[in-house]
Each structure stands twice: as C-alpha cells, then as structure tokens.
Design a protein around this motif. Sequence first.
Motif, PDB file in Angstrom:
ATOM      1  N   UNK A   1     -35.347 -24.486  81.409  1.00 35.21           N
ATOM      2  CA  UNK A   1     -36.116 -25.637  80.965  1.00 35.21           C
ATOM      3  C   UNK A   1     -37.611 -25.349  81.167  1.00 35.21           C
ATOM      4  N   UNK A   2     -38.418 -25.717  80.229  1.00 36.31           N
ATOM      5  CA  UNK A   2     -39.874 -25.579  80.320  1.00 36.31           C
ATOM      6  C   UNK A   2     -40.419 -26.892  80.887  1.00 36.31           C
ATOM      7  N   UNK A   3     -40.995 -26.831  82.096  1.00 32.98           N
ATOM      8  CA  UNK A   3     -41.323 -28.046  82.844  1.00 32.98           C
ATOM      9  C   UNK A   3     -42.824 -28.160  83.079  1.00 32.98           C
ATOM     10  N   UNK A   4     -43.394 -29.279  82.702  1.00 35.46           N
ATOM     11  CA  UNK A   4     -44.794 -29.579  82.982  1.00 35.46           C
ATOM     12  C   UNK A   4     -44.867 -30.235  84.354  1.00 35.46           C
ATOM     13  N   UNK A   5     -45.562 -29.597  85.299  1.00 37.91           N
ATOM     14  CA  UNK A   5     -45.650 -30.083  86.671  1.00 37.91           C
ATOM     15  C   UNK A   5     -47.093 -30.428  86.995  1.00 37.91           C
ATOM     16  N   UNK A   6     -47.357 -31.700  87.281  1.00 32.93           N
ATOM     17  CA  UNK A   6     -48.680 -32.068  87.780  1.00 32.93           C
ATOM     18  C   UNK A   6     -48.667 -31.933  89.305  1.00 32.93           C
ATOM     19  N   UNK A   7     -49.808 -31.564  89.866  1.00 33.19           N
ATOM     20  CA  UNK A   7     -49.835 -31.301  91.299  1.00 33.19           C
ATOM     21  C   UNK A   7     -49.181 -29.982  91.644  1.00 33.19           C
ATOM     22  N   UNK A   8     -49.035 -29.105  90.667  1.00 29.03           N
ATOM     23  CA  UNK A   8     -48.259 -27.864  90.840  1.00 29.03           C
ATOM     24  C   UNK A   8     -48.884 -26.908  91.849  1.00 29.03           C
ATOM     25  N   UNK A   9     -50.185 -26.992  92.064  1.00 27.49           N
ATOM     26  CA  UNK A   9     -50.833 -26.080  93.009  1.00 27.49           C
ATOM     27  C   UNK A   9     -51.031 -26.719  94.378  1.00 27.49           C
ATOM     28  N   UNK A  26     -39.113 -22.433  83.444  1.00 27.21           N
ATOM     29  CA  UNK A  26     -40.514 -22.097  83.191  1.00 27.21           C
ATOM     30  C   UNK A  26     -41.366 -23.263  83.683  1.00 27.21           C
ATOM     31  N   UNK A  27     -42.533 -22.957  84.219  1.00 29.55           N
ATOM     32  CA  UNK A  27     -43.419 -24.005  84.739  1.00 29.55           C
ATOM     33  C   UNK A  27     -44.769 -23.938  84.046  1.00 29.55           C
ATOM     34  N   UNK A  28     -45.176 -25.087  83.527  1.00 26.51           N
ATOM     35  CA  UNK A  28     -46.546 -25.281  83.054  1.00 26.51           C
ATOM     36  C   UNK A  28     -47.215 -26.154  84.113  1.00 26.51           C
ATOM     37  N   UNK A  29     -48.126 -25.594  84.863  1.00 24.63           N
ATOM     38  CA  UNK A  29     -48.702 -26.315  85.985  1.00 24.63           C
ATOM     39  C   UNK A  29     -50.093 -26.841  85.684  1.00 24.63           C
ATOM     40  N   UNK A  30     -50.308 -28.123  85.937  1.00 27.43           N
ATOM     41  CA  UNK A  30     -51.630 -28.718  85.764  1.00 27.43           C
ATOM     42  C   UNK A  30     -52.586 -28.103  86.789  1.00 27.43           C
ATOM     43  N   UNK A  31     -53.736 -27.637  86.327  1.00 24.11           N
ATOM     44  CA  UNK A  31     -54.708 -26.981  87.207  1.00 24.11           C
ATOM     45  C   UNK A  31     -56.087 -27.581  86.980  1.00 24.11           C
ATOM     46  N   UNK A  32     -56.697 -28.042  88.081  1.00 24.28           N
ATOM     47  CA  UNK A  32     -58.030 -28.644  87.976  1.00 24.28           C
ATOM     48  C   UNK A  32     -59.149 -27.614  88.115  1.00 24.28           C
ATOM     49  N   UNK A  33     -58.840 -26.427  88.624  1.00 22.20           N
ATOM     50  CA  UNK A  33     -59.882 -25.445  88.905  1.00 22.20           C
ATOM     51  C   UNK A  33     -59.424 -24.048  88.525  1.00 22.20           C
ATOM     52  N   UNK A  34     -60.390 -23.127  88.482  1.00 21.52           N
ATOM     53  CA  UNK A  34     -60.062 -21.729  88.202  1.00 21.52           C
ATOM     54  C   UNK A  34     -59.151 -21.164  89.295  1.00 21.52           C
ATOM     55  N   UNK A  35     -59.420 -21.555  90.561  1.00 24.19           N
ATOM     56  CA  UNK A  35     -58.606 -21.067  91.669  1.00 24.19           C
ATOM     57  C   UNK A  35     -57.165 -21.518  91.558  1.00 24.19           C
ATOM     58  N   UNK A  45     -46.276 -18.807  86.608  1.00 24.94           N
ATOM     59  CA  UNK A  45     -46.352 -20.070  85.874  1.00 24.94           C
ATOM     60  C   UNK A  45     -47.473 -20.001  84.846  1.00 24.94           C
ATOM     61  N   UNK A  46     -47.489 -20.943  83.932  1.00 22.69           N
ATOM     62  CA  UNK A  46     -48.556 -21.072  82.945  1.00 22.69           C
ATOM     63  C   UNK A  46     -49.495 -22.170  83.426  1.00 22.69           C
ATOM     64  N   UNK A  47     -50.770 -21.891  83.473  1.00 23.73           N
ATOM     65  CA  UNK A  47     -51.745 -22.889  83.904  1.00 23.73           C
ATOM     66  C   UNK A  47     -52.189 -23.749  82.723  1.00 23.73           C
TER      67      UNK A  47
END
Length: 298
Positions: A1-9, A26-35, A45-47
């Motif tokens: 399953x391709x999963x969108x995760x907020x707060x992933x980092x 598969x994980x698509x992770x929400x990212x607020x910063x380059x780090x 994961x995919x950012x």
Amino acid sequence: MRVFVTGASGWIGSAVTDELLAHDHEVIGLARSDGAAAALEAKGAVAHRGDLGDPDSLAKGAATADGVVHLAFNHDFSDYAGAGRLERAAVERMLEAVEGSGRPFLLASGMASGAAGRPLTEDDPSPHHGADSPRGGSENLALGYADRGVRPVALRFPIVHGAGDRGFVSALVDVAARHGVAGYLGEGANRWSAVHRSDVARLVRLALERAPAGSRVHLAAEEGVPTRAIAAALAEHLGLPTASIDPADAERHFGWIGAFFGMDLPASSTHTRELLGWTPTGPTLLDDIAAGAYPLPA
C-alpha cells in the motif's frame, strides 16, 4: 500500500514509517524542512514537502496515496484553540481529497476526554464537535466520513514513552529538575494510560491494514498508571525526593503540563486487542523510566 504519513519524521511518526517500510508498504512522508526530507529519503520513503498550514499540499499527498496516516499536530499549548482549528482544516481537506475512494484514513486522536469513574473504552464516543473544540473535533469529523466512501479510523493515543521522547514524561523530568522534587498532584491517585513507542508503530500498521471503517482504536498497553507511581519512579531514577503538590498550585509548579497531570485518564484496549490481534511487548512506563530513558536535561 502507498501510504501518505503526516508527522512521518517525528519521534512517533518515524517509528511508524519504519514499521510500514519493513512490511512492504511505500511511504510518502510529509516533510516541513530539507532535513526532514533527507531523513525520510534515507529510509527509502518519498518526501512530500508541506505542512499543516498548507491544506492544498496535504490534499495532494492524500490524493496520490492508497491510504493516509495523519499523525502530525501543532502542539502549541499557548494557543491550543488555534491548533485545533488548524487541525480541523487540515483533516477536512484531506478527507475531501479521498472521499468516495474507499481508502483508509487514520488520524491521531487523544484520550483526554476520559470517562468519569471508569476506563475509557472504544465504545465511548468523543464529546468534541466543531472547530473550536479540542483538536478541532477532528475525530468525529473523520468518523463521519464512514458513510462517504472513506475507511476512517481514530487512533486514540495515551502517553507514549521511550528513549528520545520529548513529550509529557520528558516535561515532567524538566519540572522535577527545575524544582528539585518529583511532584504529583494531591494524593496522586489519578491515572495515565501508557504505551511504548514500538507498540504504537505495530498497532498503527495493523489498524491501517485491518481496522473497519468507523473504528476507534485504543493504543493503551497499560490501562492506568497512578501519577504518584510515575513521580516515585522519576524520583528514584533522578535521585530526588517526591512531594504532593496542592492541585491549586498545579499551573505554578508544573506549568502547561499541570492540567494534564491532574487528569484521571485510564483507558481499556480490550476491544482493540481482540479486533486487531495486538499484544504489546514493549517495556512499561515505569520500567522505561528505571532503565534511563528519561535522563536529566543537560
């Protein structure tokens, strides 16, 4: 399953991300910063760049996935009402993006409502409705989409503990260090339900894979740990005395966490365990404290 995760980092979200990746999601992770983006990509994961204040970006992430695990929340206790409104807007936009798709939509909720005189159960509905209620009433908002072509699941979190935690228990350590005493309110008979971070990750995955639409999932490994016992464990580990603090002085002594530390929040997870076959295996809260998961601040 391709999963969108907020707060992933985040501290909890990174454990959930690792668990999902380890089980061939598969994980698509929400990212607020380059780090944060780099950390997610290093895991495999995919950012997806964005934040809770960018509802269009959240909707795009949700729409391109087979399921959503919404763990992010703005823990700004100086403007908790504003954080709730932000949460509701984010959840509403993501739900609109997946409406009619049959996809799972899991969101982090809490147990801060409690059930007077007994442990909260999965059958107890949240009393919070509307944008101005705690967390923007997002649990009831999401569960309302069960008849709109979404598989919503409320993840009710107790106190999550473990090495690296900078949440509630860590805040109690900071207070104890500042005052030179591990305090509890009144008799310290009120209880907190608790769970180790590793058990959270596993249960979130199980809920994503199996929980029916409209489920309330309780992530409580321990039904209720008395706050006096928590204070005693912190005192033993930190080499400090314990003390009862007058509830009238809760805010003065504990700051923002005082209101939470005075709550009685036991919660049962019996139905969750039966439904999803979940058996917690991580250390207890008191064992974690004794093992040194919560050192004094530097």
